[in-house]
Each structure stands twice: as C-alpha cells, then as structure tokens.
Design a protein around this motif. Sequence first.
Motif, PDB file in Angstrom:
ATOM      1  N   VAL A 258      28.234  19.468  63.801  1.00 30.46           N
ATOM      2  CA  VAL A 258      27.934  20.799  64.474  1.00 30.46           C
ATOM      3  C   VAL A 258      28.909  20.336  65.458  1.00 30.46           C
ATOM      4  CG1 VAL A 258      27.496  22.579  64.781  1.00 30.46           C
ATOM      5  CG2 VAL A 258      25.749  21.344  63.444  1.00 30.46           C
ATOM      6  N   ILE A 259      30.102  21.397  64.792  1.00 33.64           N
ATOM      7  CA  ILE A 259      31.230  21.451  66.184  1.00 33.64           C
ATOM      8  C   ILE A 259      31.071  22.561  66.741  1.00 33.64           C
ATOM      9  CG2 ILE A 259      33.703  21.545  66.554  1.00 33.64           C
ATOM     10  CD1 ILE A 259      34.232  20.320  64.330  1.00 33.64           C
ATOM     11  N   ASP A 260      31.173  23.788  66.317  1.00 29.28           N
ATOM     12  CA  ASP A 260      31.005  24.847  66.687  1.00 29.28           C
ATOM     13  C   ASP A 260      29.394  25.465  65.854  1.00 29.28           C
ATOM     14  OD1 ASP A 260      32.748  25.299  69.006  1.00 29.28           O
ATOM     15  OD2 ASP A 260      34.172  25.102  67.407  1.00 29.28           O
ATOM     16  N   GLU A 261      28.211  25.546  66.566  1.00 24.96           N
ATOM     17  CA  GLU A 261      27.104  26.694  65.891  1.00 24.96           C
ATOM     18  C   GLU A 261      27.779  27.542  65.797  1.00 24.96           C
ATOM     19  OE1 GLU A 261      23.889  26.893  68.354  1.00 24.96           O
ATOM     20  OE2 GLU A 261      22.982  24.374  67.026  1.00 24.96           O
ATOM     21  N   ALA A 262      27.620  28.492  64.538  1.00 28.03           N
ATOM     22  CA  ALA A 262      27.775  30.053  63.981  1.00 28.03           C
ATOM     23  C   ALA A 262      27.059  30.939  64.864  1.00 28.03           C
ATOM     24  CB  ALA A 262      26.743  29.729  62.872  1.00 28.03           C
ATOM     25  N   ALA A 263      27.178  32.049  65.405  1.00 28.36           N
ATOM     26  CA  ALA A 263      26.569  32.803  66.471  1.00 28.36           C
ATOM     27  C   ALA A 263      26.446  34.523  65.469  1.00 28.36           C
ATOM     28  CB  ALA A 263      27.629  32.946  67.809  1.00 28.36           C
ATOM     29  N   ALA A 264      26.634  35.068  66.254  1.00 28.91           N
ATOM     30  CA  ALA A 264      26.286  36.668  64.745  1.00 28.91           C
ATOM     31  C   ALA A 264      26.998  36.779  65.382  1.00 28.91           C
ATOM     32  CB  ALA A 264      24.509  37.192  65.745  1.00 28.91           C
ATOM     33  N   PRO A 265      27.941  37.883  64.592  1.00 26.16           N
ATOM     34  CA  PRO A 265      29.294  38.228  64.883  1.00 26.16           C
ATOM     35  C   PRO A 265      29.172  39.523  64.903  1.00 26.16           C
ATOM     36  CG  PRO A 265      28.582  38.192  62.131  1.00 26.16           C
ATOM     37  CD  PRO A 265      27.267  37.280  63.204  1.00 26.16           C
ATOM     38  N   SER A 266      29.673  40.150  66.067  1.00 27.44           N
ATOM     39  CA  SER A 266      29.404  41.583  66.605  1.00 27.44           C
ATOM     40  C   SER A 266      30.319  42.544  65.912  1.00 27.44           C
ATOM     41  CB  SER A 266      30.173  41.356  68.403  1.00 27.44           C
ATOM     42  OG  SER A 266      31.681  40.694  68.090  1.00 27.44           O
ATOM     43  N   ALA A 267      31.456  42.127  64.806  1.00 28.00           N
ATOM     44  CA  ALA A 267      31.881  43.398  64.405  1.00 28.00           C
ATOM     45  C   ALA A 267      32.039  42.468  62.470  1.00 28.00           C
ATOM     46  CB  ALA A 267      33.214  43.452  64.683  1.00 28.00           C
ATOM     47  N   PRO A 268      31.818  43.551  61.885  1.00 31.75           N
ATOM     48  CA  PRO A 268      31.655  43.960  60.608  1.00 31.75           C
ATOM     49  C   PRO A 268      32.817  42.657  59.973  1.00 31.75           C
ATOM     50  CG  PRO A 268      32.150  45.968  60.441  1.00 31.75           C
ATOM     51  CD  PRO A 268      31.785  45.415  62.173  1.00 31.75           C
ATOM     52  N   SER A 269      33.063  42.107  58.663  1.00 30.67           N
ATOM     53  CA  SER A 269      33.957  42.132  58.169  1.00 30.67           C
ATOM     54  C   SER A 269      34.358  42.439  56.627  1.00 30.67           C
ATOM     55  CB  SER A 269      34.222  40.073  57.955  1.00 30.67           C
ATOM     56  OG  SER A 269      32.576  39.998  57.077  1.00 30.67           O
ATOM     57  N   GLY A 270      33.207  42.897  56.512  1.00 30.12           N
ATOM     58  CA  GLY A 270      33.988  44.098  54.963  1.00 30.12           C
ATOM     59  C   GLY A 270      32.651  45.211  55.208  1.00 30.12           C
ATOM     60  N   PRO A 271      33.085  45.513  54.579  1.00 28.78           N
ATOM     61  CA  PRO A 271      34.388  45.940  52.954  1.00 28.78           C
ATOM     62  C   PRO A 271      35.446  46.463  53.560  1.00 28.78           C
ATOM     63  CG  PRO A 271      32.539  47.893  52.493  1.00 28.78           C
ATOM     64  CD  PRO A 271      31.721  46.877  53.844  1.00 28.78           C
ATOM     65  N   ASN A 272      36.381  46.304  52.918  1.00 22.32           N
ATOM     66  CA  ASN A 272      37.542  46.264  52.890  1.00 22.32           C
ATOM     67  C   ASN A 272      37.641  48.046  52.612  1.00 22.32           C
ATOM     68  OD1 ASN A 272      40.730  46.565  53.909  1.00 22.32           O
ATOM     69  ND2 ASN A 272      41.074  45.153  52.813  1.00 22.32           N
ATOM     70  N   ARG A 273      37.508  48.839  53.332  1.00 22.98           N
ATOM     71  CA  ARG A 273      37.160  49.899  52.451  1.00 22.98           C
ATOM     72  C   ARG A 273      38.630  50.692  52.280  1.00 22.98           C
ATOM     73  NH1 ARG A 273      32.866  50.048  56.660  1.00 22.98           N
ATOM     74  NH2 ARG A 273      31.161  50.443  55.527  1.00 22.98           N
ATOM     75  N   PRO A 274      40.205  50.169  53.076  1.00 23.65           N
ATOM     76  CA  PRO A 274      41.117  51.271  53.031  1.00 23.65           C
ATOM     77  C   PRO A 274      41.779  50.366  51.846  1.00 23.65           C
ATOM     78  CG  PRO A 274      41.549  50.285  55.194  1.00 23.65           C
ATOM     79  CD  PRO A 274      39.988  50.317  54.623  1.00 23.65           C
ATOM     80  N   LEU A 275      40.963  48.945  51.208  1.00 24.22           N
ATOM     81  CA  LEU A 275      41.645  48.634  50.279  1.00 24.22           C
ATOM     82  C   LEU A 275      40.752  49.403  49.340  1.00 24.22           C
ATOM     83  CD1 LEU A 275      43.572  46.247  48.579  1.00 24.22           C
ATOM     84  CD2 LEU A 275      41.431  44.585  49.304  1.00 24.22           C
ATOM     85  N   TYR A 276      39.585  49.371  48.844  1.00 21.51           N
ATOM     86  CA  TYR A 276      39.472  50.242  48.251  1.00 21.51           C
ATOM     87  C   TYR A 276      39.627  52.119  47.577  1.00 21.51           C
ATOM     88  CZ  TYR A 276      35.354  46.860  47.564  1.00 21.51           C
ATOM     89  OH  TYR A 276      35.099  45.666  47.405  1.00 21.51           O
ATOM     90  N   VAL A 277      40.347  52.850  49.133  1.00 17.50           N
ATOM     91  CA  VAL A 277      40.706  53.914  48.573  1.00 17.50           C
ATOM     92  C   VAL A 277      42.172  53.251  47.785  1.00 17.50           C
ATOM     93  CG1 VAL A 277      42.239  55.683  50.224  1.00 17.50           C
ATOM     94  CG2 VAL A 277      39.718  54.204  50.773  1.00 17.50           C
ATOM     95  N   ALA A 278      42.827  52.788  48.271  1.00 16.67           N
ATOM     96  CA  ALA A 278      44.473  52.286  47.773  1.00 16.67           C
ATOM     97  C   ALA A 278      44.506  51.696  46.060  1.00 16.67           C
ATOM     98  CB  ALA A 278      44.985  51.055  48.859  1.00 16.67           C
ATOM     99  N   VAL A 279      43.060  51.317  46.095  1.00 19.87           N
ATOM    100  CA  VAL A 279      42.933  50.606  44.250  1.00 19.87           C
ATOM    101  C   VAL A 279      42.594  52.166  43.788  1.00 19.87           C
ATOM    102  CG1 VAL A 279      41.510  49.926  42.418  1.00 19.87           C
ATOM    103  CG2 VAL A 279      42.743  48.436  44.731  1.00 19.87           C
ATOM    104  N   GLY A 280      41.494  52.977  44.561  1.00 22.78           N
ATOM    105  CA  GLY A 280      41.235  54.388  43.448  1.00 22.78           C
ATOM    106  C   GLY A 280      42.702  55.399  43.633  1.00 22.78           C
ATOM    107  N   LEU A 281      43.525  55.446  44.401  1.00 15.92           N
ATOM    108  CA  LEU A 281      44.873  56.137  44.528  1.00 15.92           C
ATOM    109  C   LEU A 281      45.737  54.831  43.464  1.00 15.92           C
ATOM    110  CD1 LEU A 281      46.354  58.170  45.943  1.00 15.92           C
ATOM    111  CD2 LEU A 281      47.737  56.356  46.966  1.00 15.92           C
ATOM    112  N   MET A 282      45.891  54.236  43.071  1.00 20.03           N
ATOM    113  CA  MET A 282      46.392  53.690  42.187  1.00 20.03           C
ATOM    114  C   MET A 282      46.351  53.458  40.796  1.00 20.03           C
ATOM    115  SD  MET A 282      49.112  52.145  43.246  1.00 20.03           S
ATOM    116  CE  MET A 282      49.658  50.820  42.216  1.00 20.03           C
ATOM    117  N   ALA A 283      44.964  53.525  41.224  1.00 20.74           N
ATOM    118  CA  ALA A 283      44.088  53.811  39.626  1.00 20.74           C
ATOM    119  C   ALA A 283      43.778  54.747  38.923  1.00 20.74           C
ATOM    120  CB  ALA A 283      42.782  53.330  39.536  1.00 20.74           C
ATOM    121  N   GLY A 284      43.756  56.059  39.736  1.00 21.60           N
ATOM    122  CA  GLY A 284      44.382  57.460  39.549  1.00 21.60           C
ATOM    123  C   GLY A 284      45.585  57.821  39.174  1.00 21.60           C
ATOM    124  N   PHE A 285      46.976  57.554  39.814  1.00 20.73           N
ATOM    125  CA  PHE A 285      48.098  57.319  39.557  1.00 20.73           C
ATOM    126  C   PHE A 285      47.819  57.147  37.938  1.00 20.73           C
ATOM    127  CE2 PHE A 285      52.247  55.638  38.646  1.00 20.73           C
ATOM    128  CZ  PHE A 285      53.013  57.086  39.028  1.00 20.73           C
TER     129      PHE A 285
END
Length: 216
Positions: free
Chosen positions: A148-175
């Motif tokens: 092991v080079i670097d042990e995993a540490a508990a992340p302090s910030a979420p990695s997902g979900p990509n909510r702005p992307l979901y909104v953009a997809v919803g906008l395009m789908a509606g169009f």
Amino acid sequence: MTLLELLELLKHHLKLVVLLPIIFALGVGAYAYLFMGNTYTARVSMYVLTPIGDSNSLNTELSASQLLANDVATLIQSERVTADAADSLGLDDLSGFDISVTSETTTRVITCAVTGSDPRAAADVANAIASSVSGVAQEVMDVQSVNVIDEAAAPSAPSGPNRPLYVAVGLMAGFFVAVAIVVLRDMLDTRVRPDELQELLGVPVIGRIPLIKEGK
C-alpha cells in the motif's frame, strides 16, 4: 420538414417549448436534491512488487511485471477478494459499494476507488480490499507482495451525485419532448392553412372569413 419550417413551427408553440424543459428540469432537480443521497469515494493506491531477473532481461521483466499488475487489478474485483474483504469487516458482502480499479500500462501502481453512502465505511472497504488482494495475489500469482502506497482516508466531501448534470439532462429531455409533441401535433393536424391553400390551388388568397362563435 426543413429546419426553417421546424424553427417556424417551434416559434408558434414557444410557450410549450420554453415551459416543458423548465418543468422537467425542476422535477429532476427536486428529485436529485431532495431524494438522492450523497456518495463518497475513498481511494487506496498500491504497488505491485514482482521478482526482477538479471539486468540483461530487465525490459522483458518490466513488461511482464506491468502485465502482472494488470492481472492484479482484475483480481481486486474478483469474488474471492471482495468476499475476504467483506468478511474482515464483518459484512455479508460489498453489494452496497461501487468498486473501480485503474492500472496504467506503464507502471505497476494500482488505484482502487470505493464509492458508498458512508465516507468512513468506503475508506474501510478500500483498505480491506488492499489487504486482501495482497495475500491472494501472493498465493495465486508470481507476486512478492502488493504494498500500500497511500491508505484510503475517509473523504470529507461527497463525490456525487452530479446534481447539476441531472438538471441539465432534465432540461434537454424536456426540450426534446416538447419538440416531439409539436412535430407530432403538426403531423396529425389535417387542416389546410391559407398559405398551403395558395400553394395547392395556385391562386392567391384575397380574404379570410373569421370564425364567429354563437352569442357574439
């Protein structure tokens, strides 16, 4: 239907074309922000230590060890490794975690990323996998160890979900849905318009009689 005709048709139904994408985006956004929980990704990096022969065959040995590192990367996601990791943590399985492995072709460094709903649990799983794969790789492959080079540490910030992307997809789908509705309505409309009448009959339209409702 030409592009110009489509644009003119959309212009006549501008309200629908504008409102429907907004409704879709708001609906998807509300679901993403209110009902989708955060996910966290913990990463552990490992180095595959393999036997190296004499210097005359160094290039061949390095190529072989890189291929072996790729095999170890595949081994990480095997049932045996994941089951051993789950057992060491007192879990039935790792079905609640998403495990991904990256291994470059020019190095023996492997990165294992574990994504889950709990940051501490994701880090624990990543470290347990690194510990498990070292023993399994030594047993079934010609590998000295997986360090092991670097042990995993508990992340302090979420990695997902990509909510702005979901909104953009919803906008395009509606169009696209709005465009489909407008085109379908136009195809099902069998009425002859004044401009079409002039084109079909070859005579100019000199006047129109408006429709008068009863009681007016």
